[in-house]
Design a protein around this motif. Structure first.
Motif, short mmCIF file in Angstrom:
data_model
loop_
_atom_site.label_atom_id
_atom_site.label_comp_id
_atom_site.label_asym_id
_atom_site.label_seq_id
_atom_site.Cartn_x
_atom_site.Cartn_y
_atom_site.Cartn_z
N ARG A 89 1.41 10.12 -0.91
CA ARG A 89 1.24 10.27 -2.37
C ARG A 89 1.47 11.72 -2.78
O ARG A 89 2.21 12.00 -3.75
N TYR A 90 0.86 12.64 -2.06
CA TYR A 90 1.03 14.06 -2.36
C TYR A 90 2.50 14.48 -2.25
O TYR A 90 3.01 15.21 -3.11
N GLY A 91 3.15 14.00 -1.20
CA GLY A 91 4.54 14.37 -1.01
C GLY A 91 5.41 13.98 -2.19
O GLY A 91 6.22 14.78 -2.69
N PHE A 92 5.24 12.76 -2.66
CA PHE A 92 6.08 12.32 -3.77
C PHE A 92 5.70 12.99 -5.08
O PHE A 92 6.55 13.12 -5.98
N GLN A 93 4.47 13.45 -5.21
CA GLN A 93 4.10 14.23 -6.39
C GLN A 93 4.92 15.51 -6.49
O GLN A 93 5.15 16.01 -7.59
N GLN A 94 5.35 16.02 -5.36
CA GLN A 94 6.09 17.29 -5.35
C GLN A 94 7.58 17.11 -5.59
O GLN A 94 8.31 18.09 -5.78
N LEU A 95 8.06 15.86 -5.60
CA LEU A 95 9.51 15.63 -5.57
C LEU A 95 10.14 15.38 -6.93
O LEU A 95 11.36 15.20 -7.00
N SER A 96 9.37 15.37 -7.98
CA SER A 96 9.94 15.11 -9.30
C SER A 96 11.11 16.02 -9.66
O SER A 96 12.15 15.55 -10.11
N ALA A 133 0.83 -1.21 0.00
CA ALA A 133 0.00 0.00 0.00
C ALA A 133 0.86 1.26 0.00
O ALA A 133 0.54 2.25 -0.67
N GLU A 134 1.96 1.24 0.75
CA GLU A 134 2.89 2.38 0.76
C GLU A 134 3.58 2.50 -0.60
O GLU A 134 3.73 3.62 -1.13
N ALA A 135 4.01 1.38 -1.15
CA ALA A 135 4.68 1.40 -2.45
C ALA A 135 3.75 1.96 -3.53
O ALA A 135 4.17 2.74 -4.39
N ASP A 136 2.47 1.57 -3.48
CA ASP A 136 1.51 2.06 -4.47
C ASP A 136 1.32 3.57 -4.34
O ASP A 136 1.19 4.28 -5.35
N ALA A 137 1.29 4.08 -3.10
CA ALA A 137 1.13 5.51 -2.90
C ALA A 137 2.32 6.27 -3.47
O ALA A 137 2.15 7.32 -4.11
N VAL A 138 3.51 5.76 -3.26
CA VAL A 138 4.72 6.40 -3.82
C VAL A 138 4.66 6.36 -5.34
O VAL A 138 4.92 7.37 -6.02
N SER A 139 4.34 5.21 -5.91
CA SER A 139 4.30 5.07 -7.37
C SER A 139 3.23 5.95 -8.00
O SER A 139 3.43 6.51 -9.09
N ASP A 140 2.09 6.10 -7.31
CA ASP A 140 1.04 7.00 -7.81
C ASP A 140 1.51 8.44 -7.81
O ASP A 140 1.12 9.24 -8.66
N ALA A 173 16.83 19.32 4.09
CA ALA A 173 16.17 20.56 4.50
C ALA A 173 15.36 21.16 3.36
O ALA A 173 14.25 21.67 3.56
N ARG A 174 15.91 21.08 2.15
CA ARG A 174 15.19 21.64 1.00
C ARG A 174 13.91 20.85 0.73
O ARG A 174 12.86 21.43 0.42
N ILE A 175 13.99 19.53 0.82
CA ILE A 175 12.80 18.70 0.60
C ILE A 175 11.75 18.96 1.67
O ILE A 175 10.56 19.05 1.39
N LEU A 204 10.05 22.13 0.78
CA LEU A 204 9.19 21.95 -0.38
C LEU A 204 7.88 21.28 -0.01
O LEU A 204 6.81 21.62 -0.54
N LEU A 205 7.95 20.32 0.91
CA LEU A 205 6.77 19.55 1.30
C LEU A 205 6.00 20.16 2.46
O LEU A 205 4.93 19.65 2.81
N GLY A 206 6.53 21.22 3.06
CA GLY A 206 5.92 21.73 4.27
C GLY A 206 6.00 20.72 5.40
O GLY A 206 5.09 20.62 6.24
N ALA A 207 7.09 19.96 5.42
CA ALA A 207 7.25 18.85 6.36
C ALA A 207 8.08 19.26 7.57
O ALA A 207 8.84 20.24 7.53
N VAL A 208 7.94 18.51 8.63
CA VAL A 208 8.79 18.65 9.80
C VAL A 208 10.15 18.04 9.48
O VAL A 208 10.23 16.93 8.96
N LEU A 209 11.22 18.75 9.76
CA LEU A 209 12.58 18.24 9.60
C LEU A 209 13.11 17.89 10.98
O LEU A 209 13.37 18.78 11.80
N ALA A 210 13.26 16.61 11.26
CA ALA A 210 13.60 16.17 12.61
C ALA A 210 14.01 14.71 12.57
O ALA A 210 13.81 14.02 11.55
N PRO A 211 14.59 14.19 13.66
CA PRO A 211 14.93 12.77 13.67
C PRO A 211 13.71 11.87 13.54
O PRO A 211 12.63 12.18 14.06
#
Length: 217
Positions: free
Chosen positions: A199-206, A11-18, A114-116, A119-126
């Motif tokens: 899925r959304y996150g990986f859409q932004q990473l192309s 299910a995770e792999a499919d979300a990434v591939s989508d 940090a750049r990613i 870009l994703l509006g993500a938390v950067l942390a351990p």
């Protein structure tokens, strides 16, 4: 750059591939051992075929430490930590590196991570790698005390990072938060929205993955 994304389950792999169809995606299994062996095999096969990978990404859903990483948010690791690799002592937990037997932390390349995250509006942390998912308040308190900056926990990142490091390939970890780290309450899990966030996150990473390969730290 040639990118391998390693997840635990299909299910995770499919979300990434989508989200991004220009990367290779491997569902290697649950836990650090399965993740390490699956990643190592994929890297070895690619190298033998003279098509080596330039980057490995551990990705999937995971638990978020509150309030830093709420359900539905994304976390990009600035450190990938083996949180339960070590020994229990009367004085408390001692990580394996302090015992002199190896390492417990991998650091992704700082600037791209940090750049990613930006870009994703993500938390950067351990992000903590555990072999047993946290399911109690006491365990949550223990992990938080030892890793006060941690934003998420999952079960595969450190295994993926170990295999990548053995092949001198940079590694990232990206997690979508499906539940709060704490007392186990499956009714509060939000797996569907977390997979949507992944899925959304990986859409932004192309654009990032189309760059020239990064130098290995």
């Amino acid at each position: 750059m040639r990118v391998l994304v390693v997840t635990a389950v299909t299910a995770e792999a499919d979300a990434v591939s989508d989200g991004l169809d220009t990367v290779d995606v491997l569902a290697a299994g649950v836990g650090p051992a399965a993740a390490a062996s699956g990643t190592a095999r994929a890297l070895a096969l690619a190298s033998a075929a003279s098509t080596p990978y330039d980057l490995v990404v551990s990705a999937g859903i995971g638990g978020g430490f509150q309030p830093l990483a709420p359900v539905g948010s994304l976390v990009v690791a600035d450190a990938i930590v083996a949180a339960d690799l070590g020994a229990e002592t009367p004085e408390g937990f001692v990580p394996v590196d302090e015992l002199g037997f190896g390492r417990t932390v991998h650091h992704p390349p700082a600037e791209p991570a940090a750049r990613i995250a930006g870009l994703l509006g993500a938390v950067l942390a351990p992000v903590l790698t555990v072999s047993t998912v946290t399911g109690s308040a006491s365990r949550t308190a223990e992990l938080t005390a030892r890793h006060p900056r941690a934003a998420a926990e999952a079960m595969e990142g450190f295994g993926v990072a170990e295999a990548a490091a053995a092949c001198s390939v940079p590694v990232l970890e990206i997690r979508a938060v499906s539940n709060a780290v704490g007392p186990r309450d499956r009714s509060a899990w939000r797996i569907g929205p977390a997979l949507d966030a992944l899925r959304y996150g990986f859409q932004q990473l192309s654009p990032v993955f189309e760059e020239s390969p990064w130098q290995t730290p």
